[in-house]
Design a protein around this motif. Structure first.
Motif, PDB file in Angstrom:
ATOM      1  N   ALA A  18       0.969  -1.015  -0.195  1.00  0.00           N
ATOM      2  CA  ALA A  18       0.253   0.031   0.118  1.00  0.00           C
ATOM      3  C   ALA A  18       0.921   0.802   0.065  1.00  0.00           C
ATOM      4  CB  ALA A  18      -0.732   0.178   0.958  1.00  0.00           C
ATOM      5  N   ASN A  19       2.175   1.189   0.931  1.00  0.00           N
ATOM      6  CA  ASN A  19       3.100   2.185   0.789  1.00  0.00           C
ATOM      7  C   ASN A  19       3.509   2.579  -1.006  1.00  0.00           C
ATOM      8  OD1 ASN A  19       4.733   4.491   2.636  1.00  0.00           O
ATOM      9  ND2 ASN A  19       5.864   3.334   1.809  1.00  0.00           N
ATOM     10  N   SER A  20       4.015   1.080  -1.198  1.00  0.00           N
ATOM     11  CA  SER A  20       4.329   1.661  -2.978  1.00  0.00           C
ATOM     12  C   SER A  20       3.363   2.258  -3.617  1.00  0.00           C
ATOM     13  CB  SER A  20       5.377  -0.578  -2.885  1.00  0.00           C
ATOM     14  OG  SER A  20       6.234   0.003  -2.299  1.00  0.00           O
ATOM     15  N   GLU A  21       2.033   1.570  -3.404  1.00  0.00           N
ATOM     16  CA  GLU A  21       1.594   1.961  -4.243  1.00  0.00           C
ATOM     17  C   GLU A  21       0.843   3.749  -4.866  1.00  0.00           C
ATOM     18  OE1 GLU A  21      -3.444   0.981  -5.894  1.00  0.00           O
ATOM     19  OE2 GLU A  21      -2.655   0.333  -4.511  1.00  0.00           O
ATOM     20  N   LEU A  22       1.100   4.192  -3.414  1.00  0.00           N
ATOM     21  CA  LEU A  22       1.258   5.717  -2.804  1.00  0.00           C
ATOM     22  C   LEU A  22       2.114   6.566  -3.165  1.00  0.00           C
ATOM     23  CD1 LEU A  22      -0.307   7.867  -1.263  1.00  0.00           C
ATOM     24  CD2 LEU A  22       0.826   7.067   0.777  1.00  0.00           C
ATOM     25  N   GLU A  23       3.509   5.623  -3.061  1.00  0.00           N
ATOM     26  CA  GLU A  23       4.947   7.051  -3.386  1.00  0.00           C
ATOM     27  C   GLU A  23       4.853   6.630  -4.638  1.00  0.00           C
ATOM     28  OE1 GLU A  23       7.904   4.403  -1.496  1.00  0.00           O
ATOM     29  OE2 GLU A  23       7.634   5.589   0.100  1.00  0.00           O
ATOM     30  N   ALA A  79      -6.539   3.276   2.485  1.00  0.00           N
ATOM     31  CA  ALA A  79      -5.808   1.849   2.140  1.00  0.00           C
ATOM     32  C   ALA A  79      -4.247   1.429   2.930  1.00  0.00           C
ATOM     33  CB  ALA A  79      -5.754   2.038   1.197  1.00  0.00           C
ATOM     34  N   ARG A  80      -3.280   2.926   3.255  1.00  0.00           N
ATOM     35  CA  ARG A  80      -2.209   2.523   3.687  1.00  0.00           C
ATOM     36  C   ARG A  80      -2.299   3.285   5.295  1.00  0.00           C
ATOM     37  NH1 ARG A  80       2.700   6.557   3.665  1.00  0.00           N
ATOM     38  NH2 ARG A  80       1.064   8.146   4.641  1.00  0.00           N
ATOM     39  N   TYR A  81      -2.938   3.583   5.619  1.00  0.00           N
ATOM     40  CA  TYR A  81      -3.672   3.627   7.311  1.00  0.00           C
ATOM     41  C   TYR A  81      -4.201   2.650   7.509  1.00  0.00           C
ATOM     42  CZ  TYR A  81      -5.093   5.100  12.205  1.00  0.00           C
ATOM     43  OH  TYR A  81      -5.864   4.938  12.861  1.00  0.00           O
TER      44      TYR A  81
END
Length: 196
Positions: free
Chosen positions: A14-19, A89-91
């Motif tokens: 999820a973090n990679s998708e946000l980045e 989603a990341r949270y």
């Protein structure tokens, strides 16, 4: 049953998708506040149609500005909405992973019954801190203070403890160590001090 390791993978995905979203062409443009002269004109025109700098604007230019401004506004709204969705989603993935860590630490606490209760709790928190720091988000902190925290919820669900009961037992442990209280042999066994 989902594991903390699987929770970490979901969080990192999820973090990679946000980045990647932030690193997109539009993300860089918005983050760096790349000036859009045409957009500024569009905003001036739509917000203050009688602005002194715009009276001589041609109808064709006004139509072009309307189209460009409308397109940019739609793209910006779509980007903002996707950003909010990815942040949420990341949270959620982070909370899920922290809850799974709490469950695993609770199971470990239940399994390892040797030693004083306060030391076992300290070991749980120390290991939880380390696992969160090295595997999850790089921030080495878990707690049993806030009942609403994901880690606490996971830990207390597995152990069946309550915060009040745990804190009363920790207080007893502290008093035993300071020599300020005498308790029964059964209580010493329950709190893990019979081996000391």
């Amino acid at each position: 049953m989902k594991t903390f390791e699987a929770g970490c993978k979901a969080y990192h995905a999820a973090n990679s998708e946000l980045e990647a979203h932030y690193g997109s062409e539009q993300g860089i443009e918005i983050r760096n506040k790349v000036p859009h002269v045409d957009l500024s004109l569009y905003l001036d025109l739509s917000n203050t149609p009688h602005a002194y700098a715009l009276p001589g604007i041609a109808a064709a230019q006004k139509a072009s500005l309307d189209e460009q401004g409308s397109d940019f506004t739609k793209k910006y709204e779509a980007f903002k909405n996707r950003t909010e969705m990815l942040v949420q989603a990341r949270y959620q993935a982070f909370c899920d992973a922290l809850g799974l860590l709490g469950e695993e630490m609770g199971a470990e606490y239940e399994f390892n019954t040797s030693g004083p209760l306060d030391q076992r709790i300290a070991d749980v928190l120390t290991k939880g801190d380390l696992l969160r720091k090295t595997l999850l988000d790089g921030f080495g902190y878990v707690d049993l203070l806030d009942l609403e925290s994901s880690f606490s919820k996971g830990f207390f669900t597995v152990t069946g403890l309550t915060k009040i009961k745990l804190y009363n037992d920790l207080k007893l442990c502290s008093q035993i160590r300071e020599g300020g209280i005498r308790i029964s042999a059964e209580e010493r066994v329950r709190l893990g001090f019979h081996q000391e």
